[in-house]
Design an enzyme around this catalytic site. Structure first.
Site, PDB file in Angstrom:
ATOM      1  N   GLY A   1      38.494  50.490  67.130  1.00 57.98           N
ATOM      2  CA  GLY A   1      38.340  50.281  65.774  1.00 57.98           C
ATOM      3  C   GLY A   1      39.396  49.390  64.920  1.00 57.98           C
ATOM      4  N   SER A   2      39.974  50.117  63.709  1.00 60.91           N
ATOM      5  CA  SER A   2      40.633  49.127  62.732  1.00 60.91           C
ATOM      6  C   SER A   2      41.913  48.787  63.368  1.00 60.91           C
ATOM      7  CB  SER A   2      40.621  50.003  61.693  1.00 60.91           C
ATOM      8  OG  SER A   2      41.556  49.289  60.638  1.00 60.91           O
TER       9      SER A   2
END
Length: 583
Positions: free
Chosen positions: A69-70
């Site tokens: 993810g981020s």
């Protein structure tokens, strides 16, 4: 397992960051994103899609296969380390630049650190039975209920190749170009060595994700670079920040938070970045072209730039992005190289008939989790003729659940005119198939976390809306009015807002009852911008359908753009999957 006094030497392991820790183990076979997955203030795991949800990593040794993810995960990890809510150590199966970077910044700038070991898949699997883990230099000891095992990992220094630095690189490293660039080069060299790069390349632009306010540490970091005289060396854009800089007081944001988030954005402007404030920099006139070497943070933007534009960037963690911008250089590794862009998994997709625009976020979310850190080559989508907005939605969802920096879609993305081109002429390491049943499972996962059918907030614009999306929303609003008690809220970059305003689409949306927010994005929006009374949100974003429940502590529903506008009119969400998913 071997006994503790007879350690096995792990040839495929590495002590990414050496250190000492002994604590209870917190193990999962599922990767974890620190941003949107862990509360930076408390250490609680808040990702409602993760098996560790509700547990705390504070003071424990976290064992996960890798991050996902981020890019902001490094910023969250830094906050956790500095406020004492972080793990005592981290053990991963695969090297992860986002995790390593957060710890390395804590060590280099703040003299705080935790050990990070990468042990390989085989040894990692043995950690599932661990009650306690002990990390000592390059030794990992696993203590279970009935036995004990120990491994020795090579120190990272035993694997480092000498860096081939230019005269200017060496001058920056020596401090000849100021303290900020010296620190930036120190961090760049440290990361390059950890991940096997032996030289740097010039980059043409940067996009900074580290301007998101995750807590005091994120501001302290940026202010220190500014105090050291930092100034970007290449054209630099800024990601969405944590508030709408022009309206946060009007929107009711508490000054204690708004002033700090606003100040962080201002510091990055003083470092020389442009006030773009968008998580979709590929929509700007400054978007890179095919083959450009760039430095971008923000996971959805990285996936889009590499895959759809054919530009070349690593998935730069927060803080490494601004350091690369300060020196105008990037490590020659991963997607910066041709070999690092080759697809390794073939995925054949069988498309359902009559799919709407919710297909691509559903598919991206599923394939990101399926591929992990491995670049896929996706077959079967060319006939669907995905639009730029379809690819934007796919890239965002793909980057949320996965760790791969890019994907190829045969017949669609520029480096995949054929399957053979995308695979680099080699055979795929795996061959998988995905069909409508897989997408239906994702739809049910998105819509299965509590709450009723009433919807109080319609959340659009994660990533930021494009001009074409604004036109489509304006068309869906025409002649209609939102339900009393249900809000339609849209986020977009300033440039798109200006163009949509000129085209008359903002007026149509506001006449319907919509609220426009710029500068920030849904992953950063909290109460009171989201009304305290709201219990359920609805979105067309696979990214926000994943992160929203944990970030807002509310139920989140998912559907197509048209379904979201219908819910804005009726105030109700239909619990039935769309016909195309169940036909």
């Amino acid at each position: 397992m071997p006994v503790a006094d007879d350690p096995r030497r792990l040839a495929d392991g590495i002590a990414l960051i050496a250190g000492q820790a002994r604590a209870a183990a917190l193990y999962s076979s599922v990767p974890l994103s620190f941003w949107g997955g862990v509360d930076p203030r408390t250490g609680e795991i808040i990702d409602r899609h993760h098996p560790l949800q509700g547990q705390s990593l504070k003071g424990r040794i976290l064992a996960i296969p890798r991050g996902r993810g981020s890019c902001t995960g490094s910023s969250v990890l830094l906050e956790l380390i500095l406020n004492g809510a972080g793990p005592a150590g981290i053990v991963i199966a695969e090297a992860d630049e986002i995790i390593a970077l957060g710890v390395l910044v804590a060590a280099l700038m703040f003299d705080r650190s935790i050990p990070v070991f990468c042990v390989g898949q085989e040894a990692f699997a043995a950690l599932a039975e661990a009650d306690v883990l002990a990390m000592d230099g390059t030794r990992l000891t696993v203590i279970g209920a009935h036995d004990e095992a120990s491994w020795l990992l090579p120190n990272d220094s035993t694997r480092q190749r000498p860096m081939d630095l230019t005269d200017r690189d060496r001058a920056m490293l020596a401090g000849d170009h100021g303290r900020a660039r010296q620190f930036a080069m120190q961090l760049m060299v440290g990361m390059a060595r950890l991940f096997g790069a032996s030289e740097f390349i010039d980059v043409s632009q940067a996009h900074i994700d580290g301007c998101i306010y995750t807590g005091p540490a994120s501001l302290r970091f940026a202010e220190q670079l500014l105090a050291w005289g930092g100034r970007v060396a290449v054209p630099t854009s800024l990601n969405a920040i944590s508030v709408d800089r022009r309206r946060w007081r009007e929107l009711g944001v508490a000054p204690a938070f708004g002033e700090q988030a606003d100040r962080l954005g201002q510091v990055y402007l003083e470092l020389g970045a442009r006030p773009t404030f968008t998580c979709a920099p590929y929509l700007l006139d400054s978007a890179p072209e095919f083959g450009d070497q760039i430095v971008w943070g923000e996971s959805n933007a990285v996936a889009f730039a590499n895959s759809v534009l054919g530009a070349r960037t690593l998935k730069y963690p927060d803080y490494l992005d601004i350091c690369a911008a300060l020196v105008g250089r990037g490590p020659l590794v991963g997607p910066h190289t041709s070999a690092g862009r080759r697809g390794r998994i073939r995925i054949d997709v069988t498309l359902p008939q009559g799919a709407d625009d919710s297909l691509f976020p559903l598919l991206g979310h599923h394939l990101g989790a399926l591929c992990g850190a491995t670049i896929p080559v996706i077959c079967g989508l060319a006939e669907s003729r995905p639009t730029t907005d379809d690819l934007k939605a796919f890239a965002a969802a793909f980057a949320t659940t996965g760790a791969a920096p890019m994907f190829h879609i045969v017949g669609v993305t520029p480096e995949a005119p054929t399957l053979a081109d995308a695979l680099g002429g080699l055979e795929p390491e795996r061959h998988l198939a995905v069909g409508p049943a897989d997408l239906l499972e994702v739809w049910r996962e998105f819509n299965g976390h509590g709450g009723g059918q009433a919807v109080e907030v319609i959340s659009l614009g994660n990533p930021h809306l494009s001009l074409a999306e604004c036109e489509a929303i304006a068309g869906l609003c025409e002649g209609r009015r939102r339900a009393e008690g249900t809000r339609l809220m849209l986020t977009m970059g300033r440039k798109v807002h200006e163009d949509a305003l000129a085209a008359g689409w903002i007026e149509a949306i506001e006449r319907f009852g919509g609220t426009i927010i710029t500068d920030t994005c849904w992953c950063m929006i909290e109460t009171p911008v989201i009304p305290e009374s709201a219990r359920t949100l609805m979105t067309n974003s696979g990214k926000y359908a994943h992160y929203g429940p944990g970030l807002t502590r509310r139920a989140v529903r998912f559907g197509s753009l048209a379904a979201c506008l219908d819910a804005a009119v009726t105030g109700q969400f239909s619990p039935q999957p769309p016909d195309w998913l169940i036909a």
